[in-house]
Write a protein that holds these residues in place. Structure first.
Motif, PDB file in Angstrom:
ATOM      1  N   MET A  15       0.830  -1.207   0.000  1.00  0.00           N
ATOM      2  CA  MET A  15       0.000   0.000   0.000  1.00  0.00           C
ATOM      3  C   MET A  15       0.864   1.256   0.000  1.00  0.00           C
ATOM      4  N   GLU A  16       1.949   1.230   0.752  1.00  0.00           N
ATOM      5  CA  GLU A  16       2.842   2.389   0.801  1.00  0.00           C
ATOM      6  C   GLU A  16       3.556   2.592  -0.532  1.00  0.00           C
ATOM      7  N   VAL A  17       4.084   1.517  -1.080  1.00  0.00           N
ATOM      8  CA  VAL A  17       4.842   1.604  -2.327  1.00  0.00           C
ATOM      9  C   VAL A  17       3.930   2.037  -3.481  1.00  0.00           C
ATOM     10  N   CYS A  18       2.721   1.548  -3.474  1.00  0.00           N
ATOM     11  CA  CYS A  18       1.791   1.833  -4.570  1.00  0.00           C
ATOM     12  C   CYS A  18       0.764   2.902  -4.189  1.00  0.00           C
ATOM     13  N   ALA A  19       1.102   3.788  -3.275  1.00  0.00           N
ATOM     14  CA  ALA A  19       0.150   4.782  -2.785  1.00  0.00           C
ATOM     15  C   ALA A  19      -0.447   5.624  -3.908  1.00  0.00           C
ATOM     16  N   ALA A  20       0.325   5.907  -4.923  1.00  0.00           N
ATOM     17  CA  ALA A  20      -0.162   6.742  -6.017  1.00  0.00           C
ATOM     18  C   ALA A  20      -1.144   5.991  -6.923  1.00  0.00           C
ATOM     19  N   ASP A  21      -1.093   4.675  -6.893  1.00  0.00           N
ATOM     20  CA  ASP A  21      -1.960   3.869  -7.748  1.00  0.00           C
ATOM     21  C   ASP A  21      -2.726   2.879  -6.883  1.00  0.00           C
ATOM     22  N   ARG A  22      -3.876   3.288  -6.395  1.00  0.00           N
ATOM     23  CA  ARG A  22      -4.663   2.479  -5.466  1.00  0.00           C
ATOM     24  C   ARG A  22      -5.051   1.120  -6.069  1.00  0.00           C
TER      25      ARG A  22
END
Length: 88
Positions: free
Chosen positions: A56-63
Motif C-alpha cells: 500500500m505504501e509503495v503503490c500509494a499513487a496507484d490504489r
C-alpha cells in the motif's frame, strides 16, 4: 488449523519433549501443540499484514495497483498455508 498442520505441531511437540527429556501428563502435549499452531498462524498473519502495508505504501499513487498487489500477497499466503497443511 488444518489436520496436517496439527500433525506437524504434534511432531514438534514430541521433539521438544524429547529434547527436554520429559513426558507431558494429561492434555499438556495437546496444549503445547495448539500453542505451536497458534504461533505459526499468528506469524503468517503478521507477515501478510506487513507485506500488505508495504504494498500500500509503495503503490500509494496507484490504489488499483496496491489492491492487486495486496490480493496477490493474500493469495500467496493462502497457498503457503495450504502447502504447509499438505506436508506429510
Amino acid at each position: 488449523m488444518s489436520k496436517n498442520l496439527n500433525t506437524r505441531a504434534q511432531q514438534a511437540t514430541e521433539e521438544i519433549f524429547n529434547i527436554l527429556g520429559v513426558r507431558p501428563s494429561g492434555p499438556q502435549g495437546d496444549k503445547v501443540a495448539q500453542a505451536i499452531e497458534q504461533v505459526i498462524a499468528q506469524a503468517l498473519k503478521k507477515g501478510v499484514e506487513r507485506s500488505t502495508e508495504a504494498a500500500m505504501e509503495v503503490c500509494a499513487a496507484d490504489r488499483g495497483m496496491a489492491d492487486r498487489v495486496s490480493e496477490e500477497i493474500r493469495s500467496a499466503n493462502k497457498a503457503l498455508v495450504a502447502n504447509l497443511s499438505a506436508m506429510s
